[in-house]
Write a protein that holds these residues in place. Structure first.
Motif, short mmCIF file in Angstrom:
data_model
loop_
_atom_site.label_atom_id
_atom_site.label_comp_id
_atom_site.label_asym_id
_atom_site.label_seq_id
_atom_site.Cartn_x
_atom_site.Cartn_y
_atom_site.Cartn_z
N GLU A 71 0.85 -1.20 0.00
CA GLU A 71 0.00 0.00 0.00
C GLU A 71 0.88 1.25 0.00
OE1 GLU A 71 -3.34 2.44 -0.03
OE2 GLU A 71 -3.21 0.27 -0.34
N PRO A 72 0.83 2.07 -1.05
CA PRO A 72 1.65 3.28 -1.06
C PRO A 72 1.17 4.29 -0.03
CG PRO A 72 0.19 3.22 -2.98
CD PRO A 72 0.05 1.91 -2.29
N ILE A 73 2.10 4.95 0.64
CA ILE A 73 1.77 6.03 1.56
C ILE A 73 1.77 7.32 0.74
CG2 ILE A 73 2.49 7.32 3.60
CD1 ILE A 73 3.71 4.77 4.69
N THR A 74 0.59 7.85 0.48
CA THR A 74 0.44 9.02 -0.39
C THR A 74 0.48 10.34 0.37
OG1 THR A 74 -1.97 8.86 -0.22
CG2 THR A 74 -0.91 7.69 -2.04
N ARG A 75 0.30 10.26 1.70
CA ARG A 75 0.26 11.48 2.49
C ARG A 75 0.54 11.11 3.94
NH1 ARG A 75 -4.44 14.29 4.74
NH2 ARG A 75 -4.02 16.51 4.98
N MET A 76 1.11 12.04 4.68
CA MET A 76 1.37 11.79 6.10
C MET A 76 1.02 13.05 6.89
SD MET A 76 4.71 10.27 7.97
CE MET A 76 4.67 9.87 9.73
N ILE A 77 0.33 12.87 8.02
CA ILE A 77 0.02 14.00 8.88
C ILE A 77 0.57 13.73 10.27
CG2 ILE A 77 -2.04 14.54 7.54
CD1 ILE A 77 -3.73 13.47 9.83
N VAL A 78 0.93 14.82 10.96
CA VAL A 78 1.51 14.73 12.30
C VAL A 78 0.70 15.62 13.23
CG1 VAL A 78 3.57 15.10 13.72
CG2 VAL A 78 3.81 14.31 11.34
N THR A 79 0.26 15.05 14.36
CA THR A 79 -0.45 15.84 15.37
C THR A 79 0.26 15.71 16.71
OG1 THR A 79 -1.92 14.12 16.26
CG2 THR A 79 -2.59 15.16 14.19
N ALA A 99 8.97 11.79 -6.02
CA ALA A 99 9.00 12.12 -7.44
C ALA A 99 7.63 11.76 -8.01
CB ALA A 99 10.11 11.35 -8.17
N GLU A 100 7.34 12.20 -9.22
CA GLU A 100 6.05 11.94 -9.84
C GLU A 100 5.77 10.44 -9.88
OE1 GLU A 100 2.43 12.90 -11.39
OE2 GLU A 100 3.97 14.35 -10.80
N GLY A 101 4.70 10.04 -9.20
CA GLY A 101 4.32 8.63 -9.21
C GLY A 101 5.16 7.73 -8.35
N GLN A 102 6.06 8.31 -7.52
CA GLN A 102 6.93 7.50 -6.66
C GLN A 102 6.68 7.85 -5.20
OE1 GLN A 102 11.17 8.21 -6.94
NE2 GLN A 102 11.67 6.22 -6.09
N PRO A 103 5.90 7.02 -4.47
CA PRO A 103 5.66 7.29 -3.05
C PRO A 103 6.96 7.19 -2.26
CG PRO A 103 4.14 5.64 -3.91
CD PRO A 103 5.20 5.83 -4.94
N PHE A 104 7.04 7.93 -1.16
CA PHE A 104 8.26 7.86 -0.36
C PHE A 104 8.36 6.54 0.39
CE2 PHE A 104 5.71 9.04 3.32
CZ PHE A 104 6.44 8.55 4.41
N ALA A 105 7.22 5.84 0.55
CA ALA A 105 7.25 4.55 1.24
C ALA A 105 6.01 3.74 0.89
CB ALA A 105 7.34 4.75 2.75
N HIS A 106 6.10 2.43 1.10
CA HIS A 106 4.96 1.52 0.99
C HIS A 106 4.86 0.73 2.29
CE1 HIS A 106 5.72 2.14 -3.34
NE2 HIS A 106 4.47 1.70 -3.56
N MET A 107 3.65 0.33 2.64
CA MET A 107 3.45 -0.63 3.71
C MET A 107 3.32 -2.02 3.10
SD MET A 107 3.68 0.72 6.67
CE MET A 107 3.05 -0.67 7.63
N VAL A 108 4.16 -2.94 3.56
CA VAL A 108 4.22 -4.28 2.96
C VAL A 108 4.01 -5.33 4.05
CG1 VAL A 108 5.65 -5.93 1.70
CG2 VAL A 108 5.82 -3.48 1.18
N PRO A 109 3.07 -6.27 3.87
CA PRO A 109 2.94 -7.37 4.84
C PRO A 109 4.25 -8.16 4.92
CG PRO A 109 1.05 -7.30 3.36
CD PRO A 109 2.06 -6.34 2.80
N ASN A 110 4.67 -8.47 6.13
CA ASN A 110 5.91 -9.23 6.31
C ASN A 110 5.85 -10.58 5.60
OD1 ASN A 110 6.71 -7.11 7.87
ND2 ASN A 110 6.80 -8.24 9.79
N ASN A 198 -7.32 6.19 2.06
CA ASN A 198 -6.74 6.92 0.92
C ASN A 198 -5.22 7.04 1.01
OD1 ASN A 198 -9.29 7.44 -0.34
ND2 ASN A 198 -9.65 9.03 1.18
N GLY A 199 -4.60 6.04 1.59
CA GLY A 199 -3.14 6.00 1.63
C GLY A 199 -2.50 6.97 2.60
N CYS A 200 -3.29 7.52 3.52
CA CYS A 200 -2.77 8.51 4.46
C CYS A 200 -2.24 7.83 5.73
CB CYS A 200 -3.86 9.51 4.83
SG CYS A 200 -3.30 10.80 5.97
N ALA A 201 -1.00 8.14 6.08
CA ALA A 201 -0.41 7.68 7.33
C ALA A 201 -0.52 8.80 8.36
CB ALA A 201 1.04 7.28 7.13
N GLU A 202 -0.68 8.43 9.62
CA GLU A 202 -0.80 9.43 10.68
C GLU A 202 0.14 9.09 11.83
OE1 GLU A 202 -4.82 10.13 11.89
OE2 GLU A 202 -5.63 9.75 9.88
N GLU A 203 0.73 10.13 12.38
CA GLU A 203 1.58 9.98 13.57
C GLU A 203 1.03 10.93 14.62
OE1 GLU A 203 4.30 7.91 15.22
OE2 GLU A 203 5.63 8.62 13.63
#
Length: 404
Positions: A71-79, A99-110, A198-203
């Motif tokens: 699952e590509p991480i398309t956005r990240m928010i910090v609170t 970069a265009e079309g290149q997420p900074f990270a993916h979540m991958v099942p081990n 929607n691919g959003c990660a939260e911290e």
């Protein structure tokens, strides 16, 4: 005599074996794994794979196999808030692309990642010996002899320890560590939720520690929930109703109804840094070399950086006709990786101490800092490049997507 022995059949150990064998097919590489052959299939966790690491997996020829489950991480928010706050203001947001079309990270099942790496080992002819553990090793002038729990022994030019943060081989080698306990544990659990993420990660930075929500396929998320160790143990032992009620207080209602999937486990958190990464005919990689706080999600990726640097060092030495287990060769790997590892260890330590508290002056200062970064696009781009592993000038070739 073998060329390289790898102890530890997790993702770092398997990746180290694949990286060397793929670049130098004539080298004999064997992996030793203490767990039974099917144990890896029971791992229900997931890991964040940064862009640079996915490039290495692409060189291995397994990223296309992994990507459908990633699952590509398309956005990240910090609170930064308290558990009972009715509103959690967002202080910092990151666009998830380097970069265009290149997420900074993916979540991958081990399960997916380890399965793909094991498949690569099979195709390359790498033997994996299951159900035996290392009991001792002795280093000679030209070889290292590893004694196994079944009474057998193997000789190799180089022994690589990927046996985890409590590495027995590291202790056998007499390598000291710098370490301390945070008094925290990380609860790891998967949840299903009603609405898409929607691919959003939260911290969420909470007084007891960070609460990370990391997106997975099919309206699921992987949680890394930091609590004081006594509270974490109590929560893991609680019944489902109590656990999910506490979970909901931290997760919120934005993704609708949620419930946990599979087992929940708590892992004690601390900092462990090996003082040396190498000894004659011996090298540490992954958690055996460094165990850091999960606040940055970089633990596994540091291990993959070790793999790329060690493989490049070993393969280039072999091509020059040099002894791959020589301490002079291995010190290049140590020089390459030790500073980056110590820097990341210090960074995660400072961040955890800064954010895992409810001291008002610190809250004001850190929230001001987060807000300032959010208003500086170039600084945010720098941070996301660092997190993705694509901005480092001294990256090994595998992390740039190039074969060794």
């Amino acid at each position: 005599m073998l060329d390289m022995l790898v102890v530890g059949g997790g993702y770092v150990g398997l990746a180290a074996a694949v990286a060397v064998k793929q670049a130098a097919p004539h080298l004999d590489v064997v992996v030793i794994e203490a767990a039974p052959e099917t144990a890896w299939k029971k791992d229900t966790r997931a890991s964040a794979i940064i862009a640079a690491a996915s490039k290495m997996l692409e060189v291995f020829g397994i990223w296309d196999e992994i990507k459908p489950e990633a699952e590509p991480i398309t956005r990240m928010i910090v609170t930064d808030s308290r558990t009972g706050d009715p509103v959690r203001p967002v202080f910092l947001t990151f666009d998830g692309e380097v970069a265009e079309g290149q997420p900074f990270a993916h979540m991958v099942p081990n399960l997916t990642m380890v399965g793909a790496l094991r498949g690569a080992c099979e195709r390359l002819g790498i033997s994996i010996r299951h159900g035996v553990s290392a009991t001792d090793f002795k280093t000679g002038d030209t070889n290292v002899t590893l004694t196994l729990s079944d009474g057998s022994a193997l000789e190799a030019k180089l022994l690589v320890a990927c046996d985890g943060v409590r590495s027995k081989l590291r202790d056998m080698a007499g390598i000291k560590t710098v370490s301390w306990d945070y008094g925290q544990s990380g609860i790891v659990v998967t949840v299903e939720h009603e609405r898409p993420h929607n691919g959003c990660a939260e911290e969420h930075f909470l007084p007891s520690g960070p609460f990370a929500i990391l997106p997975l396929k099919n309206n699921r998320a992987s949680l890394v929930w930091t609590e004081r160790t006594s509270d974490a143990d109590r929560l893991v032992a609680a019944d489902d109703l109590v656990f999910e009620e506490e979970l909901e207080r931290r997760f919120g209602h934005k993704l609708g109804a949620l419930h946990t999937v599979g087992e929940r486990r708590a892992f004690p958190l601390g900092l462990t840094l090996a003082r040396d990464f190498v000894a004659p005919r011996f090298a540490l990689a992954g958690d055996a070399a460094h165990g850091i706080h999960p606040i940055s999600g970089q633990g596994l990726n540091l291990g993959f950086k070790d793999v790329a640097a060690l493989a490049e060092t070993v393969v280039e030495a072999d091509r020059l006709g040099l002894d791959i287990g020589s301490i002079n060769i291995l010190e290049r790997y140590q020089t390459w990786r030790r500073f980056d590892t110590f820097r990341m260890g210090v960074t995660t330590d400072v961040l955890n101490r800064l954010f895992s508290n409810d001291i008002m002056p610190l809250r004001v200062a850190r929230d001001f800092g987060l807000g300032l970064v959010d208003r500086l696009p170039k600084l945010k781009s720098f941070f996301i490049g660092q997190a993705a592993g694509t901005a480092a000038r001294d990256n090994p070739r595998l992390l740039a997507g190039e074969a060794i």
